[in-house]
Design a protein around this motif. Structure first.
Motif, PDB file in Angstrom:
ATOM      1  N   ARG A 206      -4.997   6.046  -0.235  1.00  0.00           N
ATOM      2  CA  ARG A 206      -4.187   4.820  -0.223  1.00  0.00           C
ATOM      3  C   ARG A 206      -4.279   4.171  -1.590  1.00  0.00           C
TER       4      ARG A 206
ATOM      5  N   THR B 196      -9.669   4.831  -1.715  1.00  0.00           N
ATOM      6  CA  THR B 196      -8.895   3.659  -2.108  1.00  0.00           C
ATOM      7  C   THR B 196      -8.788   3.566  -3.630  1.00  0.00           C
TER       8      THR B 196
ATOM      9  N   ILE C  16       0.836  -1.193   0.000  1.00  0.00           N
ATOM     10  CA  ILE C  16       0.000   0.000   0.000  1.00  0.00           C
ATOM     11  C   ILE C  16       0.875   1.249   0.000  1.00  0.00           C
TER      12      ILE C  16
ATOM     13  N   ASN D 147      -1.524   6.376   2.815  1.00  0.00           N
ATOM     14  CA  ASN D 147      -2.095   6.133   4.136  1.00  0.00           C
ATOM     15  C   ASN D 147      -2.854   4.810   4.157  1.00  0.00           C
ATOM     16  N   PRO D 148      -2.369   3.804   4.899  1.00  0.00           N
ATOM     17  CA  PRO D 148      -3.056   2.507   4.928  1.00  0.00           C
ATOM     18  C   PRO D 148      -4.492   2.595   5.426  1.00  0.00           C
TER      19      PRO D 148
ATOM     20  N   THR E 292       0.213  10.450  -3.410  1.00  0.00           N
ATOM     21  CA  THR E 292       0.122  10.055  -2.003  1.00  0.00           C
ATOM     22  C   THR E 292       0.826  11.056  -1.091  1.00  0.00           C
TER      23      THR E 292
END
Length: 262
Positions: A141, A111, A102, A105-106, A134
């Motif tokens: 993410r 998404t 990833i 930001n996880p 990102t």
């Protein structure tokens, strides 16, 4: 529907079509659909064909309009199928697997899933744009799913990337990715061992894991999901399980799609 502007021959064509409808209406209702080919005499069918041929000769835009309409309908059908596929696999696309690398930001609420082949030149070209996105967007993410679609070299490099993740998690994966995606040498297992050593990984373990059951299962799961959503090339991006953009795409288009998916 595509509407065609009238031309001097069109009343004749319209009359023929109206006549066709009149004949069909006048036919007795047998409970079965009539075969249009059986509704006319040979002379009538010949006349209809002659009218259509004359219309196409007189105004070729009829054909181009028809082709455009068919393409539009095909695109609409393809988009509907894509939306259905995304909805069916919404959970898979919005919930990263334990084996997914990833970017960003996880825990991000936006998404983007990227299906990519490490040998694909467009996938390599877009990497700086993904890093930039990102860095700029802290709620984003990007879930990376490796898929080997370009032959044996792709399979070897894909196996090496997943094996790096299996060995050392996210950090090991991204170190190996930087080495693999920036490498111009022929992809062989021995070359992967060299790149693994340069990336601070255990080359012997990586080479063993490349053909192991865990790496094979991860790649197979990625391929199955890619097929399920109708993937048609790499890279392919899926935005919040709502929109698909296949093929080469730049920073501006990616940013726009991210904004639209929120």
């Amino acid at each position: 529907m595509t509407f065609i502007s009238p031309r001097r021959y069109r009343p004749r064509l319209l009359h023929a079509l109206l006549a066709m409808g009149a004949v069909m209406v006048a036919m007795p209702d047998t409970g079965h659909a009539a075969d249009p080919a059986e509704s006319f005499t040979p002379a009538q069918r010949q006349e209809i064909v002659a009218i259509m041929r004359n219309a196409l000769r007189t105004d070729p835009t009829i054909l181009s309009d028809a082709i455009a309409a068919l393409r539009s309908n095909a695109n609409a059908a393809q988009q509907n199928a894509a939306r259905g596929a995304l909805e069916s696999h919404r959970t898979d696309l919005l919930t990263p697997a334990a084996s997914d690398a990833i970017l960003g930001n996880p825990q991000g609420h936006t998404t983007v899933v990227e299906f990519y082949d490490p040998r694909c030149p467009y996938c390599r070209k877009v990497l700086p744009d993904l890093d930039r996105l990102t860095r700029e967007d802290k709620d984003l993410r990007i879930v990376e799913k490796v898929i080997p679609v370009l032959g044996q070299g792709s399979l070897i490099t894909s196996q090496a990337l997943v094996a790096a993740f299996v060995q050392g998690g996210q950090a090991a994966y991204f170190r190996m990715q930087a080495a693999v995606m920036g490498d111009s040498a022929s992809p062989t297992v021995e070359r992967m061992r060299t790149l693994a050593t340069q990336s601070g990984l255990n080359a012997t373990t990586l080479a063993t894991d490349m053909n192991g059951a865990k790496v094979t299962a991860i790649l197979q799961a990625n391929m199955e999901l890619a097929r399920a959503i109708g993937l048609d090339g790499t890279p392919t991006f899926v935005f919040n399980a709502r929109q698909i953009i296949p093929g080469a795409v730049g920073y501006d288009d990616l940013k726009k799609a991210i904004a639209q998916s929120r």
